[in-house]
Write a protein that holds these residues in place. Structure first.
Motif, mmCIF file in Angstrom:
data_model
loop_
_atom_site.group_PDB
_atom_site.id
_atom_site.type_symbol
_atom_site.label_atom_id
_atom_site.label_comp_id
_atom_site.label_asym_id
_atom_site.label_seq_id
_atom_site.Cartn_x
_atom_site.Cartn_y
_atom_site.Cartn_z
ATOM 1 N N UNK A 101 0.815 -1.208 0.000
ATOM 2 C CA UNK A 101 0.000 0.000 0.000
ATOM 3 C C UNK A 101 0.848 1.258 0.000
ATOM 4 N N UNK A 102 1.930 1.238 0.781
ATOM 5 C CA UNK A 102 2.852 2.374 0.788
ATOM 6 C C UNK A 102 3.531 2.534 -0.560
ATOM 7 N N UNK A 103 3.861 1.404 -1.189
ATOM 8 C CA UNK A 103 4.449 1.468 -2.530
ATOM 9 C C UNK A 103 3.480 2.106 -3.506
ATOM 10 N N UNK A 104 2.222 1.681 -3.453
ATOM 11 C CA UNK A 104 1.213 2.271 -4.331
ATOM 12 C C UNK A 104 1.027 3.749 -4.072
ATOM 13 N N UNK A 105 1.020 4.147 -2.791
ATOM 14 C CA UNK A 105 0.873 5.559 -2.459
ATOM 15 C C UNK A 105 2.063 6.363 -2.973
ATOM 16 N N UNK B 200 -0.503 1.121 -16.993
ATOM 17 C CA UNK B 200 -0.344 -0.053 -16.147
ATOM 18 C C UNK B 200 0.112 0.343 -14.741
ATOM 19 N N UNK B 201 1.104 1.222 -14.646
ATOM 20 C CA UNK B 201 1.622 1.648 -13.343
ATOM 21 C C UNK B 201 0.536 2.363 -12.533
ATOM 22 N N UNK B 202 -0.216 3.230 -13.202
ATOM 23 C CA UNK B 202 -1.253 3.996 -12.505
ATOM 24 C C UNK B 202 -2.333 3.078 -11.942
ATOM 25 N N UNK C 122 4.199 14.842 -23.822
ATOM 26 C CA UNK C 122 2.823 14.414 -24.070
ATOM 27 C C UNK C 122 2.350 13.429 -23.002
ATOM 28 N N UNK C 123 3.281 12.623 -22.498
ATOM 29 C CA UNK C 123 2.928 11.732 -21.384
ATOM 30 C C UNK C 123 2.492 12.535 -20.164
ATOM 31 N N UNK C 124 3.176 13.638 -19.922
ATOM 32 C CA UNK C 124 2.819 14.477 -18.770
ATOM 33 C C UNK C 124 1.446 15.111 -18.973
ATOM 34 N N UNK C 125 1.220 15.687 -20.139
ATOM 35 C CA UNK C 125 -0.065 16.342 -20.416
ATOM 36 C C UNK C 125 -1.195 15.320 -20.445
ATOM 37 N N UNK D 240 1.653 6.874 -6.660
ATOM 38 C CA UNK D 240 0.640 7.885 -6.977
ATOM 39 C C UNK D 240 1.215 9.284 -6.796
ATOM 40 N N UNK D 241 1.939 9.491 -5.716
ATOM 41 C CA UNK D 241 2.572 10.800 -5.488
ATOM 42 C C UNK D 241 3.548 11.125 -6.616
ATOM 43 N N UNK D 242 4.338 10.119 -7.028
ATOM 44 C CA UNK D 242 5.291 10.333 -8.120
ATOM 45 C C UNK D 242 4.568 10.635 -9.424
#
Length: 279
Positions: free
Chosen positions: A15-19, A255-257, A70-73, A22-24
């Motif tokens: 869960x901490x890894x997922x959090x 996938x990461x998100x 474009x990945x950021x936007x 998400x922050x990153x």
């Protein structure tokens, strides 16, 4: 949720890894353009399908857009829609489910049969149909996806309400003259906050997947707007030409998100279930 909830959640390493992911991701999508500014509005034929280099770390696409920028936007649009859908769908589902569960009887049956009927509608087909008759926009996608996503939370909160309405504190409050609206707003819904938070994390992941699917089918936001699904859809046309940077980065971000939000959701669910079991 109590003050010890963060400490209980911190025991779940995944869960901490997922959090952390998400922050990153949020920092990448919202702060990244400040560190790596790019033009995502005007095409540049001189930079079509350029391989990764120092000036373009992930290359450029068929329109000359910098893929990293474009990945950021695209991620910003995907996360904004995902978070907005989660809030709207969870709020609507919570109110609907709480009213149905607390009222009971014929009203409960009517409201839940409505939910069952809407659940039978394939969400992706509804979205594709709407995309063919109206121009997709961010507010429209948020509204439509939210209207298709509140059904699960409604059934979940309804079951929670059926259990809560028989508790002694509800009976005592009713005996003191509290009306149904006050009981639902002040006593039922606050006691389902843990369930709502857990469900909201999964709602974000589901909304991002649905948006990516819609964009991949060509019915997402129109150019020059960017989404990860739209980038994936455009990049597949050039994958056989060896332009891997136009496909894999967008797919990896999706996938990461989704994995990150599911990890957080699983950790929250285990934390809430453990605390309920202890009570």
């Amino acid at each position: 949720m109590s003050l010890t909830f963060p400490r209980d959640f911190a025991r779940h390493r995944l869960g901490l890894l997922g959090l952390g992911l998400i922050v990153a991701l949020v920092a990448f999508c919202f702060l990244g353009p400040l560190l790596h500014p790019t033009d995502q509005l005007h095409t540049n034929v001189d930079l079509t399908n350029v391989a990764p280099s120092g000036s373009h770390p992930l290359g450029t696409d068929a329109n000359g857009y910098d893929v990293l920028g474009r990945l950021m936007v695209g991620g910003r649009a995907s996360l904004e829609i995902g978070f907005a859908v989660a809030v709207l769908a969870t709020a609507l589902g919570a109110i609907w489910g709480a009213v149905a569960g607390f009222a009971g009887g014929a009203l409960d049956a009517l409201m839940m049969r409505t939910v069952d009927t809407l659940l039978a509608l394939p969400a992706i087909f509804v979205l594709i149909y709407l995309a063919t008759i109206v121009q997709p926009t961010v507010p429209l996608l948020i509204g439509v996806i939210a209207l298709l996503s509140w059904l699960g939370p409604a059934r979940l909160i309804r079951s929670e309400t059926l259990s809560l309405r028989t508790r002694e504190f509800i009976s005592a409050t009713r005996a003191m003259g509290a009306g149904p609206v006050r009981l639902i707003a002040r006593h039922v819904l606050p006691n389902t906050v843990g369930t709502l938070v857990v469900n909201a994390t999964f709602q974000v992941a589901d909304a991002i997947i649905l948006l990516a699917t819609l964009s991949f089918l060509g019915f997402g936001l129109p150019p020059p707007a960017a989404t990860w699904g739209g980038m994936l859809y455009q990049g597949t046309s050039f994958l056989l030409d060896g332009y891997w940077w136009e496909v894999y980065p967008a797919g990896l971000m999706i996938m990461i998100t989704v994995i990150a939000f599911n990890l957080v959701g699983d950790a929250l669910r285990e934390t809430v279930d453990t605390r309920l079991a202890q009570r």
